[in-house]
Design an enzyme around this catalytic site. Structure first.
Site, PDB file in Angstrom:
ATOM      1  N   ASP A 109      -0.478   7.955   7.775  1.00  0.00           N
ATOM      2  CA  ASP A 109      -0.115   6.564   8.159  1.00  0.00           C
ATOM      3  C   ASP A 109       1.167   6.618   8.984  1.00  0.00           C
ATOM      4  OD1 ASP A 109      -1.090   5.164   4.982  1.00  0.00           O
ATOM      5  OD2 ASP A 109      -1.988   4.744   6.932  1.00  0.00           O
ATOM      6  N   GLU A 150       1.247  -2.734  11.168  1.00  0.00           N
ATOM      7  CA  GLU A 150       0.946  -3.017   9.755  1.00  0.00           C
ATOM      8  C   GLU A 150       1.939  -2.289   8.850  1.00  0.00           C
ATOM      9  OE1 GLU A 150      -1.886  -0.508   7.477  1.00  0.00           O
ATOM     10  OE2 GLU A 150      -3.213  -2.225   7.799  1.00  0.00           O
ATOM     11  N   GLU A 151       2.443  -1.129   9.310  1.00  0.00           N
ATOM     12  CA  GLU A 151       3.317  -0.291   8.472  1.00  0.00           C
ATOM     13  C   GLU A 151       4.789  -0.652   8.568  1.00  0.00           C
ATOM     14  OE1 GLU A 151       0.158   1.725   6.845  1.00  0.00           O
ATOM     15  OE2 GLU A 151       2.255   1.595   6.256  1.00  0.00           O
ATOM     16  N   LEU A 192      -3.332   3.481  11.047  1.00  0.00           N
ATOM     17  CA  LEU A 192      -4.384   4.261  10.405  1.00  0.00           C
ATOM     18  C   LEU A 192      -5.072   3.377   9.375  1.00  0.00           C
ATOM     19  CD1 LEU A 192      -5.263   7.221  10.814  1.00  0.00           C
ATOM     20  CD2 LEU A 192      -4.271   7.686   8.584  1.00  0.00           C
ATOM     21  N   ASP A 193      -6.353   3.111   9.624  1.00  0.00           N
ATOM     22  CA  ASP A 193      -7.104   2.238   8.725  1.00  0.00           C
ATOM     23  C   ASP A 193      -8.024   3.094   7.853  1.00  0.00           C
ATOM     24  OD1 ASP A 193      -8.377  -0.455   7.975  1.00  0.00           O
ATOM     25  OD2 ASP A 193     -10.073   0.796   8.602  1.00  0.00           O
ATOM     26  N   GLU A 228      -6.005  -6.364  11.512  1.00  0.00           N
ATOM     27  CA  GLU A 228      -7.392  -5.941  11.236  1.00  0.00           C
ATOM     28  C   GLU A 228      -8.384  -7.040  11.636  1.00  0.00           C
ATOM     29  OE1 GLU A 228      -6.151  -5.203   7.148  1.00  0.00           O
ATOM     30  OE2 GLU A 228      -6.667  -3.079   7.362  1.00  0.00           O
ATOM     31  N   ASP A 268       0.847  -1.206   0.000  1.00  0.00           N
ATOM     32  CA  ASP A 268       0.000   0.000   0.000  1.00  0.00           C
ATOM     33  C   ASP A 268       0.879   1.252   0.000  1.00  0.00           C
ATOM     34  OD1 ASP A 268      -2.095  -1.804   0.486  1.00  0.00           O
ATOM     35  OD2 ASP A 268      -1.844  -1.619   2.660  1.00  0.00           O
TER      36      ASP A 268
HETATM   37  P1  AHG Z   1      -5.542   0.445   5.390  1.00  0.00           P
HETATM   38  O1  AHG Z   1      -5.854   1.901   5.110  1.00  0.00           O
HETATM   39  O2  AHG Z   1      -5.127   0.194   6.821  1.00  0.00           O
HETATM   40  O3  AHG Z   1      -4.599  -0.125   4.369  1.00  0.00           O
HETATM   41  O4  AHG Z   1      -6.911  -0.358   5.257  1.00  0.00           O
HETATM   42  C1  AHG Z   1      -7.613  -0.202   4.080  1.00  0.00           C
HETATM   43  C2  AHG Z   1      -8.583  -1.347   3.972  1.00  0.00           C
HETATM   44  C3  AHG Z   1      -9.847  -1.139   4.785  1.00  0.00           C
HETATM   45  O5  AHG Z   1      -9.836  -0.012   5.576  1.00  0.00           O
HETATM   46  C4  AHG Z   1     -10.919  -0.989   3.758  1.00  0.00           C
HETATM   47  O6  AHG Z   1     -12.094  -1.659   4.129  1.00  0.00           O
HETATM   48  C5  AHG Z   1     -10.318  -1.634   2.543  1.00  0.00           C
HETATM   49  O7  AHG Z   1      -8.929  -1.451   2.631  1.00  0.00           O
HETATM   50  C6  AHG Z   1     -10.809  -0.977   1.295  1.00  0.00           C
HETATM   51  O8  AHG Z   1     -10.245  -1.755   0.243  1.00  0.00           O
HETATM   52  P2  AHG Z   1     -10.809  -1.562  -1.245  1.00  0.00           P
HETATM   53  O9  AHG Z   1     -10.436  -0.159  -1.619  1.00  0.00           O
HETATM   54  O10 AHG Z   1     -10.111  -2.634  -2.031  1.00  0.00           O
HETATM   55  O11 AHG Z   1     -12.305  -1.780  -1.161  1.00  0.00           O
HETATM   56 MN    MN Z   2      -6.413  -1.185   7.682  1.00  0.00          MN
HETATM   57 MN    MN Z   3      -3.486   1.022   7.848  1.00  0.00          MN
END
Ligand code: AHG
Ligand code: MN
Ligand code: MN
Length: 342
Positions: A77, A100-101, A124-125, A286, A71
């Protein structure tokens, strides 16, 4: 002296008081756990301070980095990751952390005492939503170490979700909330910014046995297994008897989508697909903590075949599909995925 009847909010039940009173019911509790949650609540307020003014202080946008699961790392983040680590590295009750990071384990600095707990967190989610000012969150999971002493190791971290001592998430939204469970119910606290305290606002949350909302990224529909496609098509059919069609709600922030599911009922799904057989979400940061909370509220969390909390993790950043929410909805999804329903 006349002592007036007080409502839950007026009981001034702060997060700290709730944890300490909860600890009293654990004979071997030593106050260390409440110190951990106190540190996390402070970290959450520090992150909230930046999230709530991200657009004004150039805290939006991305860094040049990509994290271990591919990501793009947003500036917030990185800020949230460092803030949580620094808020927790000196509390003296942790032997190791994992984020996670960060690809590897995060050791406790030599100058600080270590302790018997392990902390894992998604700092940060939903960070892709930051620049659009949509709800984001932080997620945390706490285990007790299994090795005797010294620096925490992978053995201390890679424990199945059932072994969690506690778990929680923070919601940075129209109000700021801190939800946690130690296995005895799930409890929600809302920040009163005038006093800087989290006050009990959602005591012993119970998720409805069945809901009428499903939450999934349908953009991936063509990559899903046919049984998954059939399940979502079923939810859209018109059948008053079984409360269908369900409504569709998806904000792309796991914490926000799961929090709505916890309060209103229904199901959140992140299935595997032909491109990502294990889906996108991380088991340790998560799925495990959220499964712990939703089960404590009477719900269920599955990888499509079995309980999330029973998965024995093999690697720090492994992914797993997630079906989480009302018990009846998760069971029905499992039946469709097993080909038992058409
Ligand atoms: P993070 O920001 O910690 O990487 O989590 C993102 C996750 C979660 O928050 C969300 O439900 C999902 O990614 C969305 O994924 P899509 O854009 O593929 O739907
Ligand atoms: Mn997340
Ligand atoms: Mn995250």
């Amino acid at each position: 002296m006349h002592i007036p009847q007080t409502s839950p909010a007026q009981k001034f039940m702060t997060l700290e008081r709730h944890i300490i009173e909860g600890e009293r019911s654990h004979p071997d509790a030593t106050g260390e756990f409440s110190a951990l949650l106190h540190g996390l609540s402070l970290a959450a307020k520090l992150v909230w301070r930046e999230v709530s003014k991200a657009g004004l202080v150039n805290m939006q946008g991305s860094t040049k980095r990509v994290n271990v699961t591919g990501d793009v790392v947003k500036k917030l983040d990185e800020f949230a990751d460092e803030t949580i680590y620094k808020a927790m590295d000196h509390v003296g009750h942790l032997c190791v952390m994992a984020s996670e990071e960060n690809e590897d384990l995060l050791q406790i600095p030599k100058q600080y005492p270590s302790g018997k707990y392990v902390l894992l967190y998604d700092p940060l989610d939903g960070s892709s939503n930051i620049d659009a000012n949509i709800t984001v969150g932080s997620i945390f999971s706490i285990f007790q170490r299994v090795t005797e002493s010294g620096n925490g190791t992978l053995e201390d971290v890679l424990q199945c979700g059932l072994k969690q001592i506690g778990a929680g998430y923070v919601l940075y939204s129209s109000s700021m909330m801190f939800i946690y469970s130690t296995g005895q119910g799930a409890h929600g606290f809302t920040l009163d910014p005038t006093v800087g305290e989290f006050l009990l606002s959602h005591e012993n949350i119970r998720i409805p046995k069945q809901g009428s909302i499903y939450s999934v990224n349908e953009g991936n529909f063509n990559r899903w297994d046919p049984n998954m496609q059939r399940y979502v098509q079923y939810l859209k059919e018109d059948d008053k008897e079984t409360g269908r069609p369900y409504s569709s709600r998806y904000i792309g922030s796991l914490v926000g989508d799961v929090h709505r599911t916890l309060l209103y009922g229904g199901i959140y799904c992140y299935p595997g697909d032909t491109k990502n057989p294990d889906g996108k979400l991380r088991l340790m940061y998560e799925n495990n903590p959220l499964a712990f909370i939703v089960e404590a509220a009477g719900g269920a969390a599955s990888n499509g075949k079995g309980r999330i909390l029973e998965i024995q993790p093999e690697t720090l950043h492994q992914r797993s599909p997630l079906f989480i929410g009302s018990a009846d909805d998760v069971r029905l999804a499992e039946e469709f995925l097993a080909g038992k329903r058409t």
